[in-house]
Design a protein around this motif. Structure first.
Motif, PDB file in Angstrom:
ATOM      1  N   PHE A  83       0.706  -1.403   0.042  1.00 16.51           N
ATOM      2  CA  PHE A  83       0.009  -0.122  -0.009  1.00 16.51           C
ATOM      3  C   PHE A  83       0.807   1.344   0.012  1.00 16.51           C
ATOM      4  CE2 PHE A  83      -2.559   3.249   1.490  1.00 16.51           C
ATOM      5  CZ  PHE A  83      -3.918   3.107   0.990  1.00 16.51           C
ATOM      6  N   VAL A  84       1.751   1.123   0.597  1.00 11.72           N
ATOM      7  CA  VAL A  84       2.896   2.435   1.084  1.00 11.72           C
ATOM      8  C   VAL A  84       3.452   2.589  -0.366  1.00 11.72           C
ATOM      9  CG1 VAL A  84       4.830   3.244   2.066  1.00 11.72           C
ATOM     10  CG2 VAL A  84       2.949   2.382   3.480  1.00 11.72           C
ATOM     11  N   ARG A  85       3.935   1.666  -1.114  1.00 13.54           N
ATOM     12  CA  ARG A  85       4.460   1.726  -2.321  1.00 13.54           C
ATOM     13  C   ARG A  85       3.826   2.436  -3.213  1.00 13.54           C
ATOM     14  NH1 ARG A  85       5.355  -3.305  -3.795  1.00 13.54           N
ATOM     15  NH2 ARG A  85       4.182  -3.366  -5.237  1.00 13.54           N
ATOM     16  N   TYR A  86       2.526   1.844  -3.419  1.00  9.43           N
ATOM     17  CA  TYR A  86       1.628   2.744  -4.325  1.00  9.43           C
ATOM     18  C   TYR A  86       1.322   4.333  -3.969  1.00  9.43           C
ATOM     19  CZ  TYR A  86       1.114  -1.637  -7.054  1.00  9.43           C
ATOM     20  OH  TYR A  86       1.204  -2.667  -7.664  1.00  9.43           O
ATOM     21  N   ARG A  87       1.033   4.413  -2.645  1.00 10.17           N
ATOM     22  CA  ARG A  87       0.467   5.919  -2.256  1.00 10.17           C
ATOM     23  C   ARG A  87       1.844   6.561  -2.378  1.00 10.17           C
ATOM     24  NH1 ARG A  87      -4.079   6.458  -2.206  1.00 10.17           N
ATOM     25  NH2 ARG A  87      -4.996   6.146  -0.286  1.00 10.17           N
ATOM     26  N   LYS A  88       3.133   6.225  -2.249  1.00 12.53           N
ATOM     27  CA  LYS A  88       4.176   6.941  -2.092  1.00 12.53           C
ATOM     28  C   LYS A  88       4.609   7.246  -3.757  1.00 12.53           C
ATOM     29  CE  LYS A  88       8.806   7.307  -0.661  1.00 12.53           C
ATOM     30  NZ  LYS A  88      10.302   6.449  -0.562  1.00 12.53           N
ATOM     31  N   GLY A  89       4.081   6.425  -4.624  1.00 14.56           N
ATOM     32  CA  GLY A  89       4.289   6.519  -6.008  1.00 14.56           C
ATOM     33  C   GLY A  89       3.321   7.764  -6.488  1.00 14.56           C
ATOM     34  N   GLN A  90       1.927   7.848  -5.974  1.00 14.85           N
ATOM     35  CA  GLN A  90       1.379   8.928  -6.390  1.00 14.85           C
ATOM     36  C   GLN A  90       1.735  10.098  -5.809  1.00 14.85           C
ATOM     37  OE1 GLN A  90      -2.647   7.024  -4.399  1.00 14.85           O
ATOM     38  NE2 GLN A  90      -3.215   9.107  -5.243  1.00 14.85           N
ATOM     39  N   CYS A  91       2.367  10.359  -4.380  1.00 16.08           N
ATOM     40  CA  CYS A  91       3.084  11.643  -4.171  1.00 16.08           C
ATOM     41  C   CYS A  91       4.321  11.673  -5.062  1.00 16.08           C
ATOM     42  CB  CYS A  91       3.460  11.233  -2.565  1.00 16.08           C
ATOM     43  SG  CYS A  91       2.164  11.085  -1.683  1.00 16.08           S
ATOM     44  N   SER A  92       5.037  11.059  -5.495  1.00 13.16           N
ATOM     45  CA  SER A  92       6.227  11.324  -6.400  1.00 13.16           C
ATOM     46  C   SER A  92       5.496  11.762  -7.608  1.00 13.16           C
ATOM     47  CB  SER A  92       6.815   9.885  -7.009  1.00 13.16           C
ATOM     48  OG  SER A  92       7.266   9.187  -5.748  1.00 13.16           O
ATOM     49  N   GLY A  93       4.252  11.176  -8.312  1.00 12.12           N
ATOM     50  CA  GLY A  93       3.790  11.664  -9.425  1.00 12.12           C
ATOM     51  C   GLY A  93       3.262  13.156  -9.376  1.00 12.12           C
ATOM     52  N   MET A  94       2.875  13.522  -8.111  1.00 11.69           N
ATOM     53  CA  MET A  94       2.420  14.874  -7.975  1.00 11.69           C
ATOM     54  C   MET A  94       3.767  15.853  -7.922  1.00 11.69           C
ATOM     55  SD  MET A  94      -0.688  15.689  -7.489  1.00 11.69           S
ATOM     56  CE  MET A  94      -1.450  16.767  -6.319  1.00 11.69           C
ATOM     57  N   GLN A  95       4.809  15.396  -7.294  1.00 10.49           N
ATOM     58  CA  GLN A  95       5.954  16.213  -7.103  1.00 10.49           C
ATOM     59  C   GLN A  95       6.615  16.365  -8.603  1.00 10.49           C
ATOM     60  OE1 GLN A  95       7.097  18.169  -4.855  1.00 10.49           O
ATOM     61  NE2 GLN A  95       4.968  17.377  -3.941  1.00 10.49           N
ATOM     62  N   ASN A  96       6.660  15.041  -9.326  1.00 13.07           N
ATOM     63  CA  ASN A  96       7.023  15.215 -10.648  1.00 13.07           C
ATOM     64  C   ASN A  96       6.422  16.133 -11.505  1.00 13.07           C
ATOM     65  OD1 ASN A  96       8.765  13.181 -10.004  1.00 13.07           O
ATOM     66  ND2 ASN A  96       7.690  11.599 -11.030  1.00 13.07           N
ATOM     67  N   ALA A  97       4.921  16.091 -11.286  1.00 12.41           N
ATOM     68  CA  ALA A  97       4.110  17.200 -12.037  1.00 12.41           C
ATOM     69  C   ALA A  97       4.681  18.535 -12.034  1.00 12.41           C
ATOM     70  CB  ALA A  97       2.819  17.126 -11.445  1.00 12.41           C
ATOM     71  N   LEU A  98       5.171  19.231 -10.710  1.00  5.63           N
ATOM     72  CA  LEU A  98       5.644  20.495 -10.678  1.00  5.63           C
ATOM     73  C   LEU A  98       6.716  20.891 -11.963  1.00  5.63           C
ATOM     74  CD1 LEU A  98       6.214  20.776  -6.966  1.00  5.63           C
ATOM     75  CD2 LEU A  98       4.483  22.093  -8.194  1.00  5.63           C
ATOM     76  N   ARG A  99       7.358  19.765 -12.081  1.00 10.87           N
ATOM     77  CA  ARG A  99       8.539  20.192 -13.116  1.00 10.87           C
ATOM     78  C   ARG A  99       7.757  20.002 -14.501  1.00 10.87           C
ATOM     79  NH1 ARG A  99      10.630  15.841 -16.011  1.00 10.87           N
ATOM     80  NH2 ARG A  99      10.202  14.086 -14.332  1.00 10.87           N
ATOM     81  N   VAL A 100       6.952  18.849 -14.631  1.00  7.34           N
ATOM     82  CA  VAL A 100       6.420  18.609 -16.101  1.00  7.34           C
ATOM     83  C   VAL A 100       5.385  19.722 -16.366  1.00  7.34           C
ATOM     84  CG1 VAL A 100       4.704  17.232 -17.123  1.00  7.34           C
ATOM     85  CG2 VAL A 100       6.653  16.028 -15.851  1.00  7.34           C
ATOM     86  N   ILE A 101       4.793  20.292 -15.568  1.00  8.25           N
ATOM     87  CA  ILE A 101       3.669  21.588 -15.742  1.00  8.25           C
ATOM     88  C   ILE A 101       4.779  22.682 -16.389  1.00  8.25           C
ATOM     89  CG2 ILE A 101       2.389  23.181 -14.684  1.00  8.25           C
ATOM     90  CD1 ILE A 101       1.210  21.189 -12.600  1.00  8.25           C
ATOM     91  N   GLU A 102       5.858  23.007 -15.761  1.00 11.24           N
ATOM     92  CA  GLU A 102       6.637  23.876 -16.409  1.00 11.24           C
ATOM     93  C   GLU A 102       7.181  23.625 -17.661  1.00 11.24           C
ATOM     94  OE1 GLU A 102       8.694  26.429 -12.998  1.00 11.24           O
ATOM     95  OE2 GLU A 102       9.707  24.359 -13.006  1.00 11.24           O
ATOM     96  N   GLU A 103       7.314  22.413 -17.901  1.00 14.53           N
ATOM     97  CA  GLU A 103       8.010  22.186 -19.369  1.00 14.53           C
ATOM     98  C   GLU A 103       7.001  22.179 -20.246  1.00 14.53           C
ATOM     99  OE1 GLU A 103      11.278  18.625 -17.635  1.00 14.53           O
ATOM    100  OE2 GLU A 103       9.234  18.092 -18.752  1.00 14.53           O
TER     101      GLU A 103
END
Lengths: 190, 417, 316, 99
Positions: free
Chosen positions: B241-261
């Motif tokens: 469960f933690v692995r997937y939930r953490k994956g969601q959080c990583s996706g959100m943080q990655n989004a900051l960079r991707v939104i800029e790109e």
């Protein structure tokens, strides 16, 4: 910035008129924003719509409180609504009415008046009292801030059913041709 | 070089000609959706979103948009249909607000968990009760912890452009999260404005190849179980469960960079740029700032110009990307000022202040500095936030700068009018 | 020829046709001993085949592990947990996209009565109204058996469940069951039928028709599925209980198409008294004579109601 | 649709799908519930006529065909006893696992 406030009743198309006017201004390469009021726009109930025009980008997306121009597409509305609220000095009124200028009670801020017996003409054209495009023609003639041609092009781009476009073109032209424009001489404030 | 390749090379450098039209925000959103070429839209009408889905239905009925439209029997099914579509490989879209969003919450919370890149426009509406059919950010704010990316638009043009960009952001392989494009009910949804329509070929090049279900699919040729139980409260269960939930959080943080790109790519190909995360307006030499979100920003910028003309050293910070919260970009802006007034179009019940204000305090803490600040709440239930309102915000924030005590309660801009 | 011999032949026919088709569930699923639902699932999915996407909303079907547990799957075709509430909507989205890209994929739901008749009813009704192309099978074990045997709207009058307990002032459920398949008939689905695992040849026949109908519209198959655990009877008697339900007219087996209307497929002209069914299980043990009388009255009433629908079948 | 055997399960690793995106499973459960059983079906081979009624009603579908009789895969048989109850030939007896 040039600001217009439309007054009408639900079903008369004043919101649509505001949108078509904005489209015509955009046709001319200007910036324009049209915002309807957000009430329950039931048939017959008083409604308001706002229009801003500028040569530069318009950032404000708000209602208009101090209009340069007021377009009132309904002859009976002034009894129930203070259509002149906040109007700038030296402003313009475009009013649908069968009355002559002398019979109208106008506040000090009004300097230019365009009067059109829009209901009568609308009944001739549409068999219904739809006055909005007539009043757009009257607006163009009275103010000169938009050309009749641009309004025609905006109408062509609108979504009229069947005979609607031809009728509205006639209405636009007759509004332009038949509006009576008056300048009111105001004495300078003492 | 042949003429064709020369033309192609030239086209890659400059955006093709853009048609200028007048469109209301809801129409601009629909046009943006059409440009992104989704396979499936599912709709259920609700004020003030209705004209958006009406425009979509008309675009499809007129053959100007090639998408399957599912008129579902409610918002809950609307999003569920799209989840199914996305799991079968469809690019999907819908829009809702307020009570519809509330009704949608069960599949809504689940969408980012399945990492489905669905785009959903929230035509923001205030939360009921008290009963209201008018704008306000309460609906979008209430679901801000559900794991969706949420971006707020300032203008009709930004609605159109951001709607297209939202698909690209959502489908980026480092993100794979659903996106809410938030556009203010009333002032943006019905506000008609001059917009430029990007050329379809430019948008097609911008979007690139579609591949929305590379990571999860319900496809007989790729059999898998989607979302099995994770395995109980002991052993590897919680770890999974933690692995997937953490994956969601990583996706959100990655989004900051991707939104800029993605915003940078859009600017390059389409020729219009918008601040992707945080916009700073006249901030560099400012002593204090006000903060805005959404359509109130235009009036606020006009007010800032007037205040500047009157000699006040005030700037503006606008949040575009609210979720993930752009902490770093905001810290950079906050570092420049000595007092802050934050305008929210919604209420944070727990802290008795605006939610954006409360989030901003977190960024200030990260920055390691205390500056006096105030929470202003305005524009609820369709109320206008005008230039005079913003002047009041500017003046009261300026007073903080001059030593006035910051109130512990928010200032309600439309309380007595 | 005797009834028994005919049964062997039909059974052998089914076996000869599909006996070597692959059981598309994992060999080990955690259904209770003698689980009627597990029996139904395995036959159904084998019949429907591997070009299928299977939706199993929360309940006994995924509860026994068909969507898997701890990183494994219980099914060899793509399978998923929809929400309890949105099975038909999610399947509609899947099917629509495959149709759009020109692929023939069977959309199949195996849902419990709770997820179909109660909280999932809105999405079921919506999908049926839109004629979404799928086969929606409801396993009716008359309650929320996976979560501890709570009442659903399909639970019959008088039945004990953990939320309609037997006490001093209330003795089991005080309302009659909702007749979900008849409600689906009123959606004018491409196909609607009721079935029982005790009449497997009838079930297979209806499966074939439902699969065919789901190519063009919404096919709905309602299977009465006794629950050894929740209804309180020995696991080896599952088929007997299922059979008794039909023989007493407690449930009726019929099918409906818009073309041919509604007709019985296993008419029971001389039904056994309903007590023969009620006494076969523990959940009705507490019934008073008045309650039994109410149930018997309802059985007759329901039978007449459906019979009248068969008479009106050919008006079109 | 004439296919009656499954397609191979998807290989996530080969497809380069990270294991922290959408929760999925691509390995068939290895669980075998044969150890749930307290009673076991025993077939009287002389009585069995291979009518397949036991196969038809076996919830776990553990019935296997042999040359002259049907028998049960005891790795998955849960011992419910439906087969013994339904067998028209009375060819199946449930016997205690302890025996």
């Amino acid at each position: 910035m040039y600001e217009v406030r439309f007054h009408g009743r639900g079903g008369q198309g004043s919101v649509m008129a505001s949108g078509m006017l904005a489209a015509a201004m955009v046709e001319e390469g200007k910036y324009a924003v049209s915002i309807p009021s957000f009430g329950f726009e039931r048939r017959g109930a008083p409604v308001v719509s706002f229009l801003r025009m500028s040569d530069r980008e318009i950032r404000q997306l708000t209602n208009i409180y101090q209009p340069d121009c007021i377009v009132c597409v309904d002859p009976t509305l002034t009894k129930s609504v203070d259509i002149f609220a906040g109007m700038k000095a030296g402003g313009t009124l475009i009013q649908a009415t069968h009355r002559p200028l002398a019979e109208l009670a106008l506040p000090e801020c009004v300097s230019t008046v365009g009067l059109l017996d829009a209901v009568k003409i609308a009944l001739e054209i549409f068999k219904r009292p739809i006055t909005n495009t007539l009043m757009l023609g009257a607006f163009a003639k009275t103010t000169g801030v938009v050309s009749l041609d641009s309004l025609k092009r905006a109408l062509e781009d609108s979504d009229f059913r069947d005979a609607g476009l031809a009728q509205n073109m006639t209405a636009l032209e007759r509004g332009y041709a038949e509006v009576a424009v008056h300048q009111i001489e105001r004495r300078a404030a003492a | 070089m042949t003429t064709a390749t020369l033309e192609k090379a030239a086209a890659a450098e400059a955006p093709r000609k853009q048609k200028v039209i007048l469109a209301e925000g809801n129409e601009a959103a629909a046009l943006g959706v059409a440009l992104a070429r989704p396979d499936m839209v599912s709709v259920y009408p609700i004020t003030p979103q209705s004209s958006l889905v009406e425009h979509l239905a008309k675009l499809i009925a007129d053959g100007r948009m090639d998408a399957d439209i599912v008129d579902a029997e409610g918002e809950h099914s609307v999003l569920s249909v799209l989840q199914g579509g996305a799991l079968a490989g469809a690019r999907t879209y819908t829009a809702t607000c307020g009570p519809g969003l509330a009704f949608m919450f069960e599949p809504y919370f689940r969408t980012p968990g399945m990492r489905l890149p669905i785009v959903l426009t929230i035509v923001t509406r205030d939360g009921i009760t008290p009963q209201s059919v008018w704008g306000g950010h309460q609906d979008a704010m209430t679901v801000r912890e559900a794991g969706w990316i949420q971006v707020y638009c300032e203008s009709v043009q930004e609605v159109l452009d951001t709607t297209v960009m939202a698909f690209k952001i959502a489908e980026h392989h480092d993100v794979m999260l659903p996106v809410n494009v938030c556009l203010d009910g009333n002032y943006l949804s019905y506000g008609a404005s001059r917009v430029e329509m990007p050329d379809q070929a430019d948008v097609d090049e911008f979007m690139g190849e579609k591949d929305v279900n590379w990571h999860v699919a319900l496809d007989p040729l790729r059999p898998m179980a989607v979302d099995p139980l994770t395995g109980g409260t002991t052993g590897k269960g919680p770890q999974t469960f933690v692995r997937y939930r953490k994956g969601q959080c990583s996706g959100m943080q990655n989004a900051l960079r991707v939104i800029e790109e993605v915003h940078a790519d859009w600017a390059k190909r389409i020729g219009r740029s918008f601040a992707p995360l945080v916009e700073e307006y006249r901030l560099d030499d400012a002593d204090f700032a006000i903060m805005t979100l959404g359509s109130m920003t235009g009036a606020a910028k006009d007010a800032i110009d007037e205040a500047r003309d009157a000699g006040k050293k005030v700037g503006l910070i606008k949040i575009k990307t609210f979720s993930p919260f752009p902490v770093e970009a905001l810290m950079k802006a906050l570092a420049k000022v000595k007092a802050l007034g934050v305008i929210d179009r919604s209420v944070g019940f727990r802290w008795n202040c605006g939610p954006m204000y409360q989030e901003t305090l977190g960024a200030l803490y990260r920055l390691g500095r205390f500056i006096p600040s105030m929470s202003f709440i305005g524009g609820l239930a369709g109320a206008d936030i005008t230039v005079p309102h913003v002047h009041r915000v500017i003046n009261e924030t300026e007073a903080l700068l001059n030593g006035a005590a910051a109130p512990t309660e928010p200032v309600w801009l439309n309380e007595k009018e | 020829c005797s009834k028994g011999a005919l049964k062997y032949i039909t059974t052998a026919n089914i076996y000869n046709e599909v006996g070597d088709w692959e059981d598309l569930f994992a060999p080990g699923l955690a259904g209770c001993q003698g689980c009627n639902t597990e029996l139904l699932m395995r036959h159904t999915l084998r019949r429907v085949g591997p070009d299928t996407v299977l939706a199993t909303p929360p309940g006994c079907v995924p509860g026994m592990g068909s969507v898997g547990f701890n990183g494994t799957t219980g099914t060899k075709v793509p399978v998923f947990h929809p929400l309890l509430t949105n099975t038909a909507a999610m399947l509609a989205g899947i099917k629509r996209q495959y149709k759009r890209v020109g692929r023939d994929v069977q959309a199949l739901a195996i849902a419990g009565d709770g997820g179909a008749s109660d909280v999932g009813f809105q999405s079921l009704s919506g999908a049926a109204e839109r004629g979404e192309q799928m086969l929606f099978m409801v396993v009716d074990n008359e309650g929320y058996m996976n979560t501890g045997m709570q009442r659903s709207s399909c639970t019959p009058y008088g039945a004990w469940t953990s939320t309609t307990p037997v006490g001093e002032t209330q003795r089991g459920k005080t309302q009659d069951a909702k007749n979900l398949p008849l409600i689906m008939v009123n959606h004018r689905c491409a196909y609607v039928a009721t079935a029982s695992t005790a009449y497997m040849e009838d079930l297979y026949d209806k499966l074939d028709k439902a699969i065919a109908a789901s190519k063009t519209g919404f096919a709905y198959l309602h299977v009465y599925s006794p629950c050894t655990t929740g209804w309180r009877f020995p696991s080896n008697l599952n088929m007997e209980v299922a059979r008794k339900a039909v023989e007493t007219n407690f449930v009726m087996l019929w099918e409906y198409t818009p073309q041919d209307g509604l007709h019985f497929t296993k008419p029971v002209d001389d039904p056994l008294p309903v007590t023969d069914y009620l006494k076969a299980m523990g959940r009705f043990r507490h019934l008073s004579p008045e309650q039994v009388e109410h149930i018997q009255k309802k059985v007759v009433e329901n039978q007449k109601f459906v019979e009248r629908m068969t008479e009106h079948a050919h008006v079109g | 649709m004439s296919r009656h055997t499954s397609y191979p399960l998807f290989n996530l690793e080969q497809a380069g799908v990270p294991d922290d995106l959408c929760p999925v499973a691509t390995v068939v459960s290895p669980m075998l519930p044969g150890d749930w059983r307290s009673m076991r079906p025993v077939v009287d081979r002389d009585k069995c006529v291979k009518c397949a009624v036991c196969w038809l009603y076996c919830p776990v579908q553990c019935v296997e065909e042999h040359a002259a009789w049907f028998d049960f895969n005891l790795k998955t048989c849960k011992g419910c006893g439906i087969c013994a109850n339904e067998c028209p030939q009375r060819a199946i007896t449930m016997v205690g696992e302890a025996q």
